[in-house]
Design an enzyme around this catalytic site. Structure first.
Site, short mmCIF file in Angstrom:
data_model
loop_
_atom_site.label_atom_id
_atom_site.label_comp_id
_atom_site.label_asym_id
_atom_site.label_seq_id
_atom_site.Cartn_x
_atom_site.Cartn_y
_atom_site.Cartn_z
N ALA A 99 36.25 27.89 19.92
CA ALA A 99 37.38 28.51 20.03
C ALA A 99 37.77 28.74 18.44
O ALA A 99 37.66 27.73 18.05
CB ALA A 99 38.15 26.65 20.75
N TRP A 132 32.26 39.02 39.83
CA TRP A 132 32.70 40.01 39.47
C TRP A 132 31.44 40.87 40.79
O TRP A 132 31.91 41.48 41.73
CB TRP A 132 32.96 41.28 39.03
CG TRP A 132 34.43 40.61 38.02
CD1 TRP A 132 35.60 39.40 38.60
CD2 TRP A 132 35.16 40.81 37.58
NE1 TRP A 132 36.11 39.22 37.93
CE2 TRP A 132 36.35 40.34 36.71
CE3 TRP A 132 34.52 42.33 36.10
CZ2 TRP A 132 36.81 40.36 35.63
CZ3 TRP A 132 35.62 42.62 35.32
CH2 TRP A 132 36.70 41.38 35.04
N ASP A 136 36.65 33.43 39.24
CA ASP A 136 38.05 34.42 38.41
C ASP A 136 39.30 34.07 38.72
O ASP A 136 39.57 34.70 40.78
CB ASP A 136 38.00 35.86 38.10
CG ASP A 136 38.69 36.71 37.71
OD1 ASP A 136 39.86 36.03 37.56
OD2 ASP A 136 38.19 37.64 36.79
N GLU A 167 26.68 40.29 26.37
CA GLU A 167 26.21 39.98 27.97
C GLU A 167 25.21 41.06 28.36
O GLU A 167 24.40 40.86 29.39
CB GLU A 167 27.50 40.32 28.67
CG GLU A 167 26.98 39.57 29.64
CD GLU A 167 28.85 39.73 31.24
OE1 GLU A 167 29.46 39.01 31.30
OE2 GLU A 167 29.04 40.78 31.32
#
Length: 309
Positions: free
Chosen positions: A84, A198, A287, A264
């Site tokens: 982060a 997804w 999600d 990815e």
């Protein structure tokens, strides 16, 4: 204030490209006799086993009590890595850590590997019982243009220098995820991949694989198993290191050819060639902007944002 026994600072610059060799490893994975605990077919409406006989973990497909009984005897330590920097840390890091302290591997030894660009971004939180915070910092001049490449490059160096000697299993997660319910030993394995929420419910022919033949990440039309999410990967430290090395090598090859491929896409190519030994269902990275379908009965981890950094 933070206990000095629980808080270790490691200041370091962004690592150079990978060079550590991948070595054979014997993991404290569950024996074959426990396979039935991960292949309980009480969920006929979802895929629970792959063509290569790897379990797909959904709530209701494993016997938690039997797994707990086995792993309690193994004296395990699990690592959870999160990266982060900048405004991303300010927006997400505290809620990620709060949820992880509460829900991740409760009752087991855990090391949270937190990488930030500024120590002031680390929230003033106390780890829970058996939990340790270990913080790494990178300098701003070490930042790369690709957030995910920077994240994985940093983790690879940490595995080589620290993590491989400290934990039995390692999970790497995106800071924009938040634990909703307990995530435990059912997620442990030699090589663990996360199904993309997804795309799990879509036809393989529509998956957004890299299709350009010149790319090292190319998966030709008509091929492929699942589409995996790069937000959540795991396994033994050396298996995770091997995945990172191969993905970064592919990205470097594409860059030399003038191809701008994603991390990815290379992760999906890696798992196409090196089948994961365990797959996590969309329950482990749902999600939050979508209402879960009937198949997702129990959201373990929510993805708060799909923003592309």
């Amino acid at each position: 204030s933070r206990s000095p026994l629980l808080w270790e600072q490691v200041s370091k610059q962004m690592p150079s490209p990978l060079g550590a060799a991948f070595a054979a490893v014997t993991a404290k994975a569950a024996p074959a006799s426990l396979a039935s605990c991960l292949l309980n077919r009480r969920r006929p409406e979802v895929i629970t086993t792959t063509d290569w006989l790897a379990p797909v973990i959904w709530e209701g497909t494993f016997n938690r009590q039997v797994l707990e009984k086995y792993y309690r005897k193994q004296n395990l330590t699990t690592g959870l890595a999160v990266f982060a920097i900048g405004s991303i840390a300010d927006q997400y890091l505290e809620q990620f850590l709060r949820s992880a302290i509460k829900h991740f591997m409760t009752g087991y030894r855990v090391v949270f590997y937190i990488t930030v660009d500024n120590l002031n971004r680390v929230p003033d939180l106390e780890p829970g019982p058996l939990q340790t915070f270990k913080v790494f910092t990178i300098k701003e001049e070490s930042w790369w243009h690709d957030f995910h490449v920077m994240r994985m490059s940093s983790l690879s160096e940490q595995i080589t220098q620290h993590i491989q000697d400290e934990v039995d299993f390692l999970l790497s997660m995106a800071v924009s995820q938040i634990f909703q319910n307990d995530v435990g030993v059912e997620t442990l394995g030699t090589s663990v991949a996360q199904l993309h929420a997804w795309w799990y419910f879509k036809d393989t022919k529509n998956f957004p694989y890299e299709r350009r033949r010149k790319s090292a990440a190319c998966i030709p039309f008509g091929q492929g198993d699942f589409y995996y999410d790069s937000a959540f990967v795991g396994g033994t430290p050396l298996e995770v290191l091997h995945l990172i090395e191969e993905c970064l090598k592919g990205i470097a090859q594409d860059n030399k050819k003038g191809l701008d491929s994603t991390y990815e896409s290379h992760l999906n190519k890696y798992f196409f060639l090196n089948k994961p030994t365990k797959l996590l269902s969309p329950e482990y990275n749902w999600d939050a902007t979508f209402y879960p379908p009937p198949q997702v009965q129990y959201v373990k981890v929510a993805q708060l944002s799909k923003e592309k950094w």
